[in-house]
Design a protein around this motif. Structure first.
Motif, PDB file in Angstrom:
ATOM      1  N   CYS A 181       3.924  -0.413 -27.914  1.00 13.23           N
ATOM      2  CA  CYS A 181       3.251  -1.885 -27.193  1.00 13.23           C
ATOM      3  C   CYS A 181       2.189  -0.661 -25.631  1.00 13.23           C
ATOM      4  N   VAL A 182       0.963  -0.871 -25.354  1.00 13.43           N
ATOM      5  CA  VAL A 182       0.478   0.510 -24.831  1.00 13.43           C
ATOM      6  C   VAL A 182       0.030  -0.878 -23.885  1.00 13.43           C
ATOM      7  N   ALA A 183       0.770  -0.150 -22.481  1.00 17.02           N
ATOM      8  CA  ALA A 183       0.222  -1.402 -21.273  1.00 17.02           C
ATOM      9  C   ALA A 183      -0.955  -0.169 -20.498  1.00 17.02           C
ATOM     10  N   ASN A 184      -1.941  -0.354 -19.824  1.00 19.05           N
ATOM     11  CA  ASN A 184      -2.997   0.109 -19.048  1.00 19.05           C
ATOM     12  C   ASN A 184      -3.834  -0.359 -17.566  1.00 19.05           C
ATOM     13  N   THR A 185      -3.922  -0.337 -16.492  1.00 21.13           N
ATOM     14  CA  THR A 185      -4.057  -1.060 -14.959  1.00 21.13           C
ATOM     15  C   THR A 185      -4.180  -0.107 -13.927  1.00 21.13           C
ATOM     16  N   HIS A 186      -5.374  -0.859 -13.092  1.00 21.76           N
ATOM     17  CA  HIS A 186      -5.168   0.330 -11.825  1.00 21.76           C
ATOM     18  C   HIS A 186      -5.243  -0.929 -11.342  1.00 21.76           C
ATOM     19  N   LEU A 187      -4.047  -0.488 -10.407  1.00 22.45           N
ATOM     20  CA  LEU A 187      -3.631  -1.543  -8.988  1.00 22.45           C
ATOM     21  C   LEU A 187      -4.488  -1.552  -7.531  1.00 22.45           C
ATOM     22  N   LEU A 188      -3.977  -2.748  -7.359  1.00 25.67           N
ATOM     23  CA  LEU A 188      -4.515  -2.641  -5.592  1.00 25.67           C
ATOM     24  C   LEU A 188      -4.311  -1.635  -4.543  1.00 25.67           C
ATOM     25  N   PHE A 189      -5.051  -0.391  -3.712  1.00 23.02           N
ATOM     26  CA  PHE A 189      -5.295   0.803  -3.060  1.00 23.02           C
ATOM     27  C   PHE A 189      -4.767   0.154  -1.796  1.00 23.02           C
ATOM     28  N   ASN A 190      -5.013  -0.951  -1.177  1.00 25.43           N
ATOM     29  CA  ASN A 190      -4.722  -1.259  -0.292  1.00 25.43           C
ATOM     30  C   ASN A 190      -3.594  -1.542   0.587  1.00 25.43           C
ATOM     31  N   PRO A 191      -3.183  -0.485   1.966  1.00 21.53           N
ATOM     32  CA  PRO A 191      -1.894  -0.382   1.818  1.00 21.53           C
ATOM     33  C   PRO A 191      -1.378  -1.191   2.833  1.00 21.53           C
ATOM     34  N   LYS A 192      -2.500  -2.243   3.180  1.00 21.94           N
ATOM     35  CA  LYS A 192      -1.631  -3.067   3.740  1.00 21.94           C
ATOM     36  C   LYS A 192      -1.331  -4.327   3.079  1.00 21.94           C
ATOM     37  N   ARG A 193      -1.556  -4.212   1.490  1.00 24.10           N
ATOM     38  CA  ARG A 193      -1.213  -5.226   1.441  1.00 24.10           C
ATOM     39  C   ARG A 193      -0.280  -4.783  -0.632  1.00 24.10           C
ATOM     40  N   GLY A 194       1.458  -4.517  -0.131  1.00 23.96           N
ATOM     41  CA  GLY A 194       1.778  -4.112  -0.856  1.00 23.96           C
ATOM     42  C   GLY A 194       2.561  -5.389  -2.047  1.00 23.96           C
ATOM     43  N   ASP A 195       2.428  -6.630  -0.832  1.00 24.42           N
ATOM     44  CA  ASP A 195       2.344  -7.663  -1.521  1.00 24.42           C
ATOM     45  C   ASP A 195       1.464  -8.385  -2.637  1.00 24.42           C
ATOM     46  N   VAL A 196       0.201  -7.755  -2.595  1.00 23.50           N
ATOM     47  CA  VAL A 196      -0.710  -8.520  -3.917  1.00 23.50           C
ATOM     48  C   VAL A 196      -0.377  -7.138  -4.720  1.00 23.50           C
ATOM     49  N   LYS A 197      -0.458  -5.939  -4.718  1.00 22.53           N
ATOM     50  CA  LYS A 197       0.304  -4.718  -4.962  1.00 22.53           C
ATOM     51  C   LYS A 197       1.639  -5.623  -6.555  1.00 22.53           C
ATOM     52  N   LEU A 198       3.038  -6.352  -5.804  1.00 17.60           N
ATOM     53  CA  LEU A 198       3.863  -6.282  -6.238  1.00 17.60           C
ATOM     54  C   LEU A 198       3.679  -7.682  -7.337  1.00 17.60           C
ATOM     55  N   ALA A 199       3.139  -8.641  -6.823  1.00 16.48           N
ATOM     56  CA  ALA A 199       1.860  -9.363  -7.748  1.00 16.48           C
ATOM     57  C   ALA A 199       0.996  -9.234  -9.265  1.00 16.48           C
ATOM     58  N   GLN A 200       0.170  -7.699  -8.724  1.00 17.30           N
ATOM     59  CA  GLN A 200      -0.016  -7.184  -9.608  1.00 17.30           C
ATOM     60  C   GLN A 200       0.657  -7.148 -11.271  1.00 17.30           C
ATOM     61  N   LEU A 201       1.412  -5.829 -10.502  1.00 14.57           N
ATOM     62  CA  LEU A 201       2.455  -5.350 -11.574  1.00 14.57           C
ATOM     63  C   LEU A 201       3.334  -5.894 -12.404  1.00 14.57           C
ATOM     64  N   ALA A 202       4.027  -7.534 -11.022  1.00 15.09           N
ATOM     65  CA  ALA A 202       4.917  -8.749 -12.038  1.00 15.09           C
ATOM     66  C   ALA A 202       4.060  -9.178 -12.885  1.00 15.09           C
ATOM     67  N   ILE A 203       2.746  -9.793 -13.170  1.00 13.47           N
ATOM     68  CA  ILE A 203       2.059 -10.440 -13.811  1.00 13.47           C
ATOM     69  C   ILE A 203       1.845  -9.355 -15.310  1.00 13.47           C
ATOM     70  N   MET A 204       1.914  -7.933 -14.618  1.00 10.63           N
ATOM     71  CA  MET A 204       1.540  -6.111 -16.253  1.00 10.63           C
ATOM     72  C   MET A 204       2.973  -7.333 -16.984  1.00 10.63           C
ATOM     73  N   LEU A 205       4.158  -7.039 -16.074  1.00 13.00           N
ATOM     74  CA  LEU A 205       5.369  -6.300 -16.451  1.00 13.00           C
ATOM     75  C   LEU A 205       5.463  -7.499 -17.547  1.00 13.00           C
ATOM     76  N   ALA A 206       5.207  -8.869 -17.311  1.00  9.85           N
ATOM     77  CA  ALA A 206       5.491 -10.104 -17.732  1.00  9.85           C
ATOM     78  C   ALA A 206       4.932 -10.181 -18.991  1.00  9.85           C
ATOM     79  N   GLU A 207       3.732  -9.615 -19.160  1.00 11.07           N
ATOM     80  CA  GLU A 207       2.981 -10.236 -20.684  1.00 11.07           C
ATOM     81  C   GLU A 207       2.802  -8.805 -21.251  1.00 11.07           C
ATOM     82  N   ILE A 208       4.070  -7.603 -21.162  1.00 13.59           N
ATOM     83  CA  ILE A 208       4.807  -6.927 -21.627  1.00 13.59           C
ATOM     84  C   ILE A 208       5.744  -7.303 -22.359  1.00 13.59           C
TER      85      ILE A 208
END
Length: 275
Positions: A181-208
């Motif tokens: 399984c090869v997964a590739n992504t680019h998470l949000l940069f915005n330094p004020k939105r770590g919550d969004v980054k975490l939610a995006q990462l959760a989706i990626m990890l769930a798919e993996i």
């Protein structure tokens, strides 16, 4: 008023040139041992459209090195030198992919999957693999934008591939190696939105996890390679979640899930068990 920019210098480590020649890149995996060595390269290649949109971030760089054609030639040289079995790229501008990157990689024997970001931005992610080494089983293109969910209001994307190693003995394809399984992504940069980054990462990890479980249901072990620009560094909380599978975030403000330094590029050798 003075503006300061933090410049992060990378320390490069050369690998054995003898293991990554162009000639070897055309040969399928030999069925001679219980393990298979393969190489992975991952880069955020900086989309020119984004560079020009945020020129203030690159005032410390000489103008000539910001030119796309100059940077593209360096990327081509890097891939030709190392001939990685898998290439994961982020911030890949759509027209650059179709007009330059994909033709070049196809000629080198790679099969590629490209996913542009949703919304108005022109860049996305690309995952490529050497057709002589892997066959594609399943491809999933992820969109993190979910209008019904408040935390998922940004247009980042990801790609999850399930590959099957091509195991060859002589000119014949033999044996059945475990999937990868090869997964590739680019998470949000915005330094004020770590919550969004975490939610995006959760989706990626769930798919993996879903891909791995589907293989397990068939009695197969599935190895995983996760690449990307996570806009984080080792020992930060997002990195902790990836490496340990645990994150205690209750009561934490969103900004604590972020660090201004970036973990964006890697080149490494992995071993795939074939028993």
């Amino acid at each position: 008023m003075f503006t300061f920019h933090l410049v992060m210098w990378r320390v490069w480590e050369d690998l054995d040139d003898g293991a990554t020649t162009a000639e070897a890149a055309l040969i399928p995996f030999p069925l001679t041992k219980a393990t298979m060595d393969f190489t992975v390269m991952s880069y955020n290649i900086l989309a020119q459209d984004l560079l020009e949109l945020h020129q203030d971030l690159y005032t410390h760089c000489p103008l000539e090195v910001l030119d796309w054609n100059y940077r593209f030639s360096l990327l081509v040289g890097e891939i030709q030198k190392w001939t990685p079995d898998i290439v994961c790229l982020q911030e890949v501008q759509e027209n650059h992919y179709h007009e330059q990157l994909h033709p070049f990689l196809s000629e080198m024997g790679y099969t590629c999957v490209y996913k542009r970001r949703t919304g108005t931005k022109t860049d996305g992610c690309a995952t490529c693999y050497r057709s002589s080494c892997f066959s594609q089983v399943v491809v999933t293109e992820l969109e993190f934008f979910r209008p019904e969910t408040e935390l998922l209001d940004r247009h980042n994307v990801g790609i999850v591939l399930l590959l099957r190693p091509v195991v060859a003995q002589g000119s014949e394809v033999k044996g059945k190696a475990p999937p990868l399984c090869v997964a590739n992504t680019h998470l949000l940069f915005n330094p004020k939105r770590g919550d969004v980054k975490l939610a995006q990462l959760a989706i990626m990890l769930a798919e993996i996890s879903s891909v791995v479980k589907s293989c397990k249901a068939k009695g197969e072990h599935c190895n995983v390679v996760l690449c990307g620009d996570f806009n984080s560094v080792p020992h930060m909380l997002l990195y902790q979640l990836i490496t340990t599978g645990e994150l205690y975030y209750q009561g934490l403000p969103a900004w604590m899930l972020y660090n201004t330094n970036k973990m964006t590029s890697c080149y490494f050798t992995s071993t795939l068990n074939a028993d």
